[in-house]
Scaffold this active site. Structure first.
Site, short mmCIF file in Angstrom:
data_model
loop_
_atom_site.label_atom_id
_atom_site.label_comp_id
_atom_site.label_asym_id
_atom_site.label_seq_id
_atom_site.Cartn_x
_atom_site.Cartn_y
_atom_site.Cartn_z
CG ASP A 109 -32.98 48.37 59.06
OD1 ASP A 109 -33.38 49.44 58.58
OD2 ASP A 109 -33.23 48.00 60.22
CG HIS A 277 -35.61 50.06 54.28
ND1 HIS A 277 -34.45 50.83 54.23
CD2 HIS A 277 -35.54 49.36 55.46
CE1 HIS A 277 -33.72 50.60 55.32
NE2 HIS A 277 -34.36 49.71 56.07
#
Length: 305
Positions: A109, A277
């Site tokens: 991320d 994610h």
């Protein structure tokens, strides 16, 4: 309860490393070739608790809170501190203070954006790059759509000038972080309770939320400018690159991640993984299946310690 999360890292040593701009909170363990692990939003170093102990069996592992996140505090000039170039520089200073001259970097991320900036800016230092659920910032913005805006609304809200997002986030931080993590993990119960409390406690701190906003402000400004300059000059990442992305997700306007990253490096491999994610937490075993052989091939060679 904050930092009871360190129980998730048995055998790791707690360190406080001072650099010109950042006081870093960092965990270290292991021996051998060095690996730096960088977490993402809205997390802390606890994000790596299912990966770091496995790597520490054969490597020296360094796990910091990103600048301004967790317990890493900005002590110098805040101006531009959210930029990935500034973060990369500070993390390089931290690694040098720890005595590490060359190392692989694994980033998820926002940490993935810092990681590829380190590979671009410090090619003599980085031995390998692992990018998790990230494509470069220009391709991300170029692929913006209604679906992206509805799903990643925080990219736009948190990039607004201060103090608007900070005031909005202060209204109910626990609601916001639980909503965010639940969506990212596809079920908040998939996150270890100690890690979850670490994320929540950090997010309660207005200084941490401000640092996160500065991170996203840079993503809409300086980071994109820096990346575009590299792309226009055809500047490439020279080290081997391993990618992990969310299975069946397309990026950058419907492009495959491998195709996007092929514009940035000729040494790219990777695969999509199910689990949402937060892959280092929800799909650690699947990541390690490819991560371990990649690292062994990429950095376990003489002269790259």
């Amino acid at each position: 309860m904050y930092r009871r999360a360190n129980e998730l890292f048995p055998g790791f040593e707690e360190n406080r490393i001072e650099t010109p701009d950042i006081s870093f909170a960092v965990l270290t363990a292991g021996s051998g070739p060095v690996i730096l692990l960088l977490h993402g939003y809205p997390q802390t170093r606890s994000a790596w608790h299912r990966i770091a102990p496995v790597l520490a069996e054969n490597y020296t592992v360094v796990v910091p809170d990103l600048p301004g996140y967790g317990e890493s505090r900005v002590t110098g000039n805040w101006q531009g501190m959210g930029s990935k170039r500034r973060m990369a520089k500070s993390l390089g200073e931290m690694m040098l203070a720890l005595g590490h001259l060359r190392y692989a970097v694994v980033g998820h991320d926002r940490g993935g954006r810092v990681a590829y900036r380190m590979a671009l800016d410090f090619p003599e230092t980085i031995t390998a790059l692992v990018s998790v659920t990230v494509v470069p910032t220009p391709e991300t913005w170029e692929g913006v759509s209604k679906a992206f805006g509805m799903g990643a609304w925080h990219w736009f809200m948190m990039a607004q000038p201060a103090p608007l997002p900070e005031k909005l986030m202060a209204a109910d931080p626990r609601f916001l972080i639980d909503l965010t993590l639940g969506k990212m993990a596809e079920n908040i119960e998939r996150i270890d309770p100690l890690a979850l409390e670490d994320y929540r406690f950090a997010f309660d701190n207005p200084d941490v939320r401000h640092a996160m906003c500065e991170d996203y402000r840079a993503g809409a400004a300086t980071d994109e400018t820096d990346d575009l300059a590299d792309r226009m000059s055809d500047r490439k990442i020279q080290v081997p690159v391993l990618l992990f992305w969310e299975k069946d997700r397309l990026y950058g306007g419907g492009r495959e991640p491998l195709d996007i990253w092929a514009d940035w490096s000729s040494k790219v491999q990777g695969k999509g993984i199910g689990g949402g994610h937060l892959l280092p937490e929800t799909a650690a075993s699947e990541m390690l299946e490819d991560l371990l052989p990649f690292l062994e091939k990429a950095i376990d060679v003489p002269g790259q310690l």
